[in-house]
Scaffold this active site. Structure first.
Site, short mmCIF file in Angstrom:
data_model
loop_
_atom_site.label_atom_id
_atom_site.label_comp_id
_atom_site.label_asym_id
_atom_site.label_seq_id
_atom_site.Cartn_x
_atom_site.Cartn_y
_atom_site.Cartn_z
N GLY A 147 -27.21 7.62 -6.60
CA GLY A 147 -27.30 6.46 -7.46
C GLY A 147 -27.11 5.18 -6.66
O GLY A 147 -26.62 5.19 -5.53
N CYS A 148 -27.49 4.06 -7.25
CA CYS A 148 -27.43 2.79 -6.52
C CYS A 148 -26.00 2.33 -6.29
O CYS A 148 -25.61 1.99 -5.17
CB CYS A 148 -28.24 1.72 -7.25
SG CYS A 148 -27.88 1.57 -9.02
N TYR A 149 -25.17 2.33 -7.34
CA TYR A 149 -23.77 1.98 -7.15
C TYR A 149 -23.10 2.91 -6.13
O TYR A 149 -22.42 2.45 -5.21
CB TYR A 149 -23.01 2.03 -8.47
CG TYR A 149 -23.14 0.83 -9.38
CD1 TYR A 149 -22.88 -0.46 -8.93
CD2 TYR A 149 -23.50 1.00 -10.72
CE1 TYR A 149 -22.99 -1.54 -9.78
CE2 TYR A 149 -23.60 -0.09 -11.58
CZ TYR A 149 -23.35 -1.36 -11.11
OH TYR A 149 -23.44 -2.44 -11.95
N THR A 151 -24.31 4.53 -3.67
CA THR A 151 -24.77 4.28 -2.31
C THR A 151 -24.00 3.13 -1.67
O THR A 151 -23.50 3.23 -0.55
CB THR A 151 -26.28 3.98 -2.29
OG1 THR A 151 -27.00 5.14 -2.73
CG2 THR A 151 -26.75 3.60 -0.89
#
Length: 344
Positions: A147-149, A151
């Site tokens: 997921g972006c968060y 990462t």
């Protein structure tokens, strides 16, 4: 040439994959899928592709048949059947959704309210944090793209936790994301009149990235790490900034921390540890696959403040997926991803 296909190309991460893969000289995009736009050119939906890519959207099943490397950018709960088809037909599969990020089914049940329909398939998944799990990714055929968060947070904390510099196992993480992180579907929070000229936290203590963050940080530290995760919505299109305060063990100096970050990341093309005194800023990673990290010392409390920033659509989604593909195929890891962030 890698024959690649994208399922879910009409979403933000899917179309970002298309944009980036068009510049990859070892990839041929053979099919793109979007159930709601079958038979329509992608350039009708996203006019930036006019004259560059006017491919017609096809069914998911046609994409699976035509491509050898499948990227799926779908809501959770939809990727297992496609991953199973790829596994049975010796195709590689990278899921940009949440279906293959969590190790334990109970966590998926708790946070996503769904069961695993193919439990055996999950034994083959590799968590695609490129800089940390590179060796496993090389051998993998099924990747759960982070997921972006998570990462921004895991890359930001990896050197600290790996070297056991942290004093406490409970961390407070403050993260801010652009509105594309919420996906393309309109919600009350992302509706322009609501989010413009505004800034607010959301899903406090309930965000679905929480178990993923705790899972990966615990692996890095070789002990259970618990987080209080506080996400915020920024009134910008893209970018994430995570700010994390980590109390240090008494014997750990700030110089030791800075040195370890350089030891871990100086040979990593896409992670830039900024000079002490500089602060990571999402403006200078936008449209790129970079993660910028800055380190700040609170001498009064003997704690380090880690600031980690990425473009949530690139390093937090499509760019990292392509980086993982490059690793899987033994290509130069930076291929197709050497874009310089804009300066303003």
């Amino acid at each position: 040439m890698i024959k690649a296909g994208i399922i879910g190309v009409s979403g933000y991460a899917g179309v970002e994959l298309l944009r980036l893969l068009l510049n990859h000289d070892e990839v041929e995009i053979v099919a793109i899928g979007a159930r709601s736009y079958i038979g329509k050119p992608i350039s009708d939906l996203y006019p930036s592709f006019y004259g560059i890519c006017d491919m017609l959207c096809e069914s998911d099943e046609d994409v699976l048949k035509k491509a050898d490397m499948i990227f799926a950018s779908l809501p959770h709960g939809l990727s297992e059947k496609y991953a199973k088809y790829c596994d049975e037909n010796h195709k590689k599969f990278i899921d940009l959704g949440a279906d293959f990020r969590l190790d334990e089914e109970k966590d998926y049940q708790q946070w996503y309210n769904l069961d695993y329909h193919e439990p055996a398939l999950h034994q083959k998944q590799v968590y695609g944090l490129s800089e940390v799990n590179r060796e496993q990714i090389k051998q993998a055929s099924l990747i759960g793209n982070p997921g972006c968060y998570p990462t921004s947070i895991t890359l930001g904390l990896y050197p600290l936790l790996k070297n056991h510099f942290h004093k406490n196992n409970d961390l407070i993480i403050d993260s801010k994301s652009g509105t594309t992180g919420a996906g393309k579907s309109l919600t009350e929070d992302t509706h322009f009149p609501r989010c413009n000229e505004s800034f607010h936290p959301y899903k406090l203590a309930t965000h679905r990235h929480t178990p993923e963050i705790e899972q990966e940080l615990s692996k890095m530290a070789c002990q259970d790490i618990h987080v209080t995760f506080i996400p915020h919505l920024l009134p910008v299109n893209r970018g994430i900034v995570s700010t994390i305060v980590v109390p240090l063990k008494e014997e750990v100096t700030f110089d030791m921390v800075v040195q370890k970050y350089h030891d871990v990341y100086d040979d990593e093309y896409f992670v830039r540890v900024l000079p002490v005194g500089k602060t990571a800023d999402l403006k200078f990673v936008k449209y790129s696959n970079y993660c910028d990290i800055s380190l700040h010392y609170d001498q009064r409390k003997h704690q380090v403040i880690v600031v980690s920033t990425i473009d949530n659509m690139v390093k937090g989604a499509a760019g990292q997926a392509i980086q993982n593909m490059n690793i899987m195929y033994g290509l130069e890891e930076t291929k197709g991803l050497k874009m310089v962030p804009p300066s303003f």
